[in-house]
Enzyme design. Sequence first.
Site, PDB file in Angstrom:
ATOM      1  N   GLY A 127      -4.595  -0.911 -10.466  1.00 41.30           N
ATOM      2  CA  GLY A 127      -4.515   0.218 -11.399  1.00 41.30           C
ATOM      3  C   GLY A 127      -5.124  -0.143 -12.727  1.00 41.30           C
ATOM      4  N   LYS A 198      -7.447  -4.166  -1.252  1.00 42.15           N
ATOM      5  CA  LYS A 198      -7.526  -4.762  -2.592  1.00 42.15           C
ATOM      6  C   LYS A 198      -7.793  -6.268  -2.515  1.00 42.15           C
ATOM      7  CE  LYS A 198      -4.460  -1.281  -4.595  1.00 42.15           C
ATOM      8  NZ  LYS A 198      -3.020  -0.981  -4.838  1.00 42.15           N
TER       9      LYS A 198
END
Lengths: 399, 399
Positions: A127, A198
């Site tokens: 994020g 990720k």
Amino acid sequence: MVKVAILGYGTVGSGVYEIIHDNDFTEQALNPIKITHILDIRDFPEHPEKDIFTKNFDDILNDDEVYCVAETMGGLHPAYEFTKSLLEKGKNVVTSNKELVATYGPELLAIAKDKNVNYLFEASVGGGIPIIKPMCSSLMSNKIDKIVGILNGTTNFILTEMINKNKDFDEALKNAQENGYAERNPSADIEGHDACRKLAILSSIAWGNFVDYRDIVTEGITAISLEDVKYADKLGYVIKLIGFAEKKQKIFARVSPMFVSKKYPLAGVESVFNAIVVKGNYLGTSMFYGRGAGKFPTASAVVADIIESVRHINAKKAYIEWKPSEPGYMLDINESVCKYFVKCTNSREQIDSLFDNAEFADGVVENETGFITTQMTEGDFKEKIKSLNVTGFIRVLEA
Amino acid sequence: MVKVAILGYGTVGSGVYEIIHDNDFTEQALNPIKITHILDIRDFPEHPEKDIFTKNFDDILNDDEVYCVAETMGGLHPAYEFTKSLLEKGKNVVTSNKELVATYGPELLAIAKDKNVNYLFEASVGGGIPIIKPMCSSLMSNKIDKIVGILNGTTNFILTEMINKNKDFDEALKNAQENGYAERNPSADIEGHDACRKLAILSSIAWGNFVDYRDIVTEGITAISLEDVKYADKLGYVIKLIGFAEKKQKIFARVSPMFVSKKYPLAGVESVFNAIVVKGNYLGTSMFYGRGAGKFPTASAVVADIIESVRHINAKKAYIEWKPSEPGYMLDINESVCKYFVKCTNSREQIDSLFDNAEFADGVVENETGFITTQMTEGDFKEKIKSLNVTGFIRVLEA
């Protein structure tokens, strides 16, 4: 004035719009920035700038004044086709789309390099936590040995509820859904797929060769029970969903729940927070911690990438290159080494005959013994436990 | 091939030499890098490249091929004069010298901007922890509200020894000195001056106006006793030396020991590790953690800055500007607000008559009571305690 377009007016895309609308970044970007197009298939008749919405991608592609495009659509298609066309047209693209970067990264980065434009994706991992850029710049003087991260906020919230509030998995998941921390269909999170993509991106950046997420062994947290949480606590650990990657001769990467030593910096990372430990040969251990998801944290990372791109508007762009990996670049999981927590219904004697120096925790479940092995390859470990009546095992991360 | 010089062959300078000597950074810097000069007043007759040493600064200043200089001398003079001359000559300078940046930063940064060269100082704060660059780039889309950091490894080591091993301050300091974590004259660390300069640099970056370290109220840890450690533990805190800065209408910055809630992410940062929490308006809380000092962590940050500078060799340099601060930019400490831990010999009744809802810890020291107040300005707090027989107070940082 530099024109910027947004693809997809969902949670992140609307956040990008709001941040740029509400702030003046002229000083940071060395140029004023203006959102001139928003692509979305829906209508927004009440939007104060409803005239900048379009359903036609070509309006953006063919506007030669659009310098940078934020792709916040998510999903592979048509995000891939749109991104490719934009880069080929010589437009800069920034994105929060981890699936796209993890799947088509090498091709899209090569086009960006060829066209001297940016393809930036700080928002795709962690994020708003600055992690991609520090790995590309500040850590450039280090050889990265290891990456260990809590990369998914949903599963960390669920595990934290199980650990701190003694809720079982189903109850904790329901609570996460009620709080908006888990999707109605939570499988991408709880099965580990989100963390896996990720980890693939971070590994590719760390070692310059494309790590394909399909080569990463991935296990989720659906099998974790409150008994496991209790065993962990008794032995000095907490259970976390860990993305783990290291490079020795080969690269090894794995997403799985792990017993994390309470002395390891990741053990204290709770709720929806993410954290990533990077071990460099000179720097030693560093950790980056913050909100791994959410509208504004993620959107602010997209906006930082827009600013970065606009700031260097006429300069040679710094590029990232992911070379293709040779076949066999990834260590087989059976050759990977760690300690293992095991639950079984066998006697101490039987266990001791197989595992030297095991560390035991009794009394959690009747007629069951939990123990932690010493370090060994996963192949050896699986061979050994064949002769036990094992009810489960979880890998162990030491401090 | 790009020529680089090093000023000062001490711990950090020799680390910079070794890292560049032992690695090929051509790919990262887009150019090969070579150390061609090292300035030091000492002789190094045994050094394998003894010919590149010089005692004459002008050899470096007047070599038009020297593109970038790493200033790792420390201290204000002659580091200031050298850096100024180099920047004015159009050379890029990177440094680990926090004292110099905190004192002459605005002037040196203005010269760098004027000459389109870099003056970079990632290594000046947090050793190898990437913090300066993330604040300048990744967090660019955020307004930074607050910075809270453990900025000094020596004091954190001492406090960790006191907390975990029950050593008193003198014994812990001695241990730190024996382990090479504290200087023989430790006052810059234990009096908080080192942390103060780092906080000044971070605050100047966060808010774009020069925060003068001389305007930061600074207290060290020399008065912290084992009783304080016990009070903290009883009330749910640990004692840390905290650099705290926030911006509301005015900037407020302070270095002092604080009771840090065990639930705050900094509470678990132990030994020589540093960590910096940055709160952004969009990002929320993020934290950067790692080794705050040491030869190779610090040198690797200097090398990353060299690579950064060489990488953009022909480009317009991104610059940092610290505008002068208006008189009165800093909030008076008496107007700052927090909770306070107080020790006194008064009765509960007397305390209750002055402080509502205090949280008490009894039984640590005979005939002494410890308590934590509610939030109030430091001015009000100091007025109130005038009528008590106070034996000490420590500010409190809540989660």
